[in-house]
Scaffold this motif. Structure first.
Motif, mmCIF file in Angstrom:
data_model
loop_
_atom_site.group_PDB
_atom_site.id
_atom_site.type_symbol
_atom_site.label_atom_id
_atom_site.label_comp_id
_atom_site.label_asym_id
_atom_site.label_seq_id
_atom_site.Cartn_x
_atom_site.Cartn_y
_atom_site.Cartn_z
ATOM 1 N N ALA A 46 -0.345 -0.045 -10.219
ATOM 2 C CA ALA A 46 -1.034 0.022 -8.927
ATOM 3 C C ALA A 46 -2.531 0.175 -9.144
ATOM 4 O O ALA A 46 -2.972 0.706 -10.163
ATOM 5 C CB ALA A 46 -0.498 1.195 -8.115
ATOM 6 N N GLU A 47 -3.289 -0.291 -8.156
ATOM 7 C CA GLU A 47 -4.750 -0.129 -8.196
ATOM 8 C C GLU A 47 -5.156 0.898 -7.158
ATOM 9 O O GLU A 47 -4.670 0.880 -6.022
ATOM 10 C CB GLU A 47 -5.422 -1.470 -7.898
ATOM 11 N N ILE A 48 -6.064 1.788 -7.565
ATOM 12 C CA ILE A 48 -6.561 2.801 -6.629
ATOM 13 C C ILE A 48 -7.514 2.124 -5.654
ATOM 14 O O ILE A 48 -8.417 1.398 -6.067
ATOM 15 C CB ILE A 48 -7.292 3.926 -7.385
ATOM 16 N N THR A 49 -7.296 2.352 -4.345
ATOM 17 C CA THR A 49 -8.179 1.721 -3.352
ATOM 18 C C THR A 49 -9.086 2.730 -2.650
ATOM 19 O O THR A 49 -10.173 2.404 -2.226
ATOM 20 C CB THR A 49 -7.355 0.938 -2.305
ATOM 21 N N GLN A 98 -6.740 1.295 -12.575
ATOM 22 C CA GLN A 98 -5.308 0.979 -12.553
ATOM 23 C C GLN A 98 -4.514 2.195 -13.018
ATOM 24 O O GLN A 98 -4.900 2.857 -13.971
ATOM 25 C CB GLN A 98 -5.016 -0.187 -13.512
ATOM 26 N N GLU A 113 -5.250 6.564 -1.832
ATOM 27 C CA GLU A 113 -4.556 5.336 -1.424
ATOM 28 C C GLU A 113 -4.537 4.365 -2.587
ATOM 29 O O GLU A 113 -5.526 4.233 -3.321
ATOM 30 C CB GLU A 113 -5.253 4.709 -0.212
ATOM 31 N N LEU A 114 -3.400 3.708 -2.738
ATOM 32 C CA LEU A 114 -3.242 2.750 -3.841
ATOM 33 C C LEU A 114 -2.577 1.483 -3.334
ATOM 34 O O LEU A 114 -1.886 1.498 -2.311
ATOM 35 C CB LEU A 114 -2.362 3.344 -4.942
ATOM 36 N N HIS A 115 -2.751 0.422 -4.112
ATOM 37 C CA HIS A 115 -2.043 -0.814 -3.813
ATOM 38 C C HIS A 115 -1.119 -1.128 -4.980
ATOM 39 O O HIS A 115 -1.566 -1.375 -6.093
ATOM 40 C CB HIS A 115 -3.032 -1.964 -3.580
ATOM 41 N N PRO A 147 -11.662 4.416 -7.219
ATOM 42 C CA PRO A 147 -11.187 3.122 -6.710
ATOM 43 C C PRO A 147 -11.463 2.002 -7.710
ATOM 44 O O PRO A 147 -12.500 2.003 -8.387
ATOM 45 C CB PRO A 147 -11.994 2.933 -5.422
ATOM 46 N N ASP A 188 0.824 -1.214 0.000
ATOM 47 C CA ASP A 188 0.000 0.000 0.000
ATOM 48 C C ASP A 188 0.858 1.264 0.000
ATOM 49 O O ASP A 188 1.930 1.292 0.592
ATOM 50 C CB ASP A 188 -0.919 -0.002 1.223
#
Ligand code: SAH
Length: 258
Positions: free
Chosen positions: A70-73, A57, A81-83, A54, A35
């Motif tokens: 990364a994926e937006i969370t 990508q 926040e991203l993963h 969210p 994260d």
């Protein structure tokens, strides 16, 4: 404008959208899978300008030579926040060192200069103080120039940032011991630019201020072994000479370094 209207997508073999050059975001910290939180100007760009949500990508980069899909969370106006899924080493750098030293042009033409040099693949830019130069960036302006490097890198896909060095006096720069072996000075009456089509090799190129170099500066530069390069019979502005000559050298990219 929504993200679909201004994005150029890269489509994978399966027809799946893999990445988009316009969805690159810069993060000023080390990255690894896991994260990460984006704040400030980049969070605003992602959330408010691009209106990403969210589940979407993006691609993060921090100048360390990697891309981080990364994926937006979670999305707030000032905090995203991203993963980060993985790290890929993706080089879009020239296979040789290309340094550009030039006096800065007036007004916002310095932004044009920095953006284009970044796109062309220049390794480092050195703002020069010469006898006739008038624009001498302090720390605040240098920070602005570094911001232009980041903006251009987001757009052009570079994962290594062009270095913006502190202001350097021409008399000392000419003799700097760590300069590349090939040292070129844009100067009318020098060797024609087309004769530079030797194999790509580490190079520094220098361009004078609007008022030109003085005879004294020219004499000491040539005494130090720099070569003059002619860019045609018209007088070019600083940024035209710098970007034109940098592009010419960068276009030798495919040739093996000698
Ligand atoms: N007033 C100056 C022009 C300076 S132009 C004069 O009359 O000499 C700014 C810089 O761009 C020059 O110092 C030189 O480094 C580069 N430049 C401009 N036109 C060029 C050309 N035709 N060939 C090579 N270098 C050029």
């Amino acid at each position: 404008m929504g993200p679909m209207e201004h994005s150029s997508f890269v489509i994978g073999a399966s027809g799946r959208i893999l990445a988009s050059m316009s969805e690159r975001f810069y993060v000023n910290c080390p990255l690894s899978p896991g994260d990460v939180v984006l704040q400030g100007a980049e969070a605003h760009h992602l959330a408010v300008v691009c209106r990403l949500r969210p589940g979407q990508q993006v691609c993060l980069f921090n100048g360390d030579g990697h891309e981080y899909p990364a994926e937006i969370t979670q999305v707030g106006r000032k905090r995203v926040e991203l993963h980060v899924r993985e790290a890929h080493a993706v080089s879009r750098e020239l296979p040789f060192r290309l340094m550009v030293a030039s006096a800065l042009p007036k007004g916002d033409r310095d932004q044009f200069l920095i953006e284009k040099l970044t796109e062309v693949g220049v390794t480092a830019f050195v703002p020069l103080q010469t006898q006739r130069s008038v624009v001498h960036p302090g720390e605040a302006r240098s920070e602005k120039l570094r911001r232009y490097v980041i903006e251009a890198s987001k757009q052009c896909g570079r994962n290594v940032l062009m270095d913006v060095e502190p202001l350097s006096r021409w008399e000392s720069f000419v003799h700097r011991p760590d300069l590349p072996g090939r040292r070129l000075l844009a100067h009318p009456g020098g060797q024609p630019a087309k004769s530079l089509c030797s194999p790509a090799t580490d190079t520094v190129l220098a361009v004078g201020p609007e008022g030109g170099f003085t005879d004294e500066e020219l004499a000491s530069t040539f005494a130090a072994g720099w070569q003059a390069v002619d860019l045609g019979s018209r007088i070019l502005r600083v940024e035209t000479a710098a970007v034109g000559l940098a592009f010419l050298l960068a276009s030798l990219e495919g040739l093996p370094a000698s």
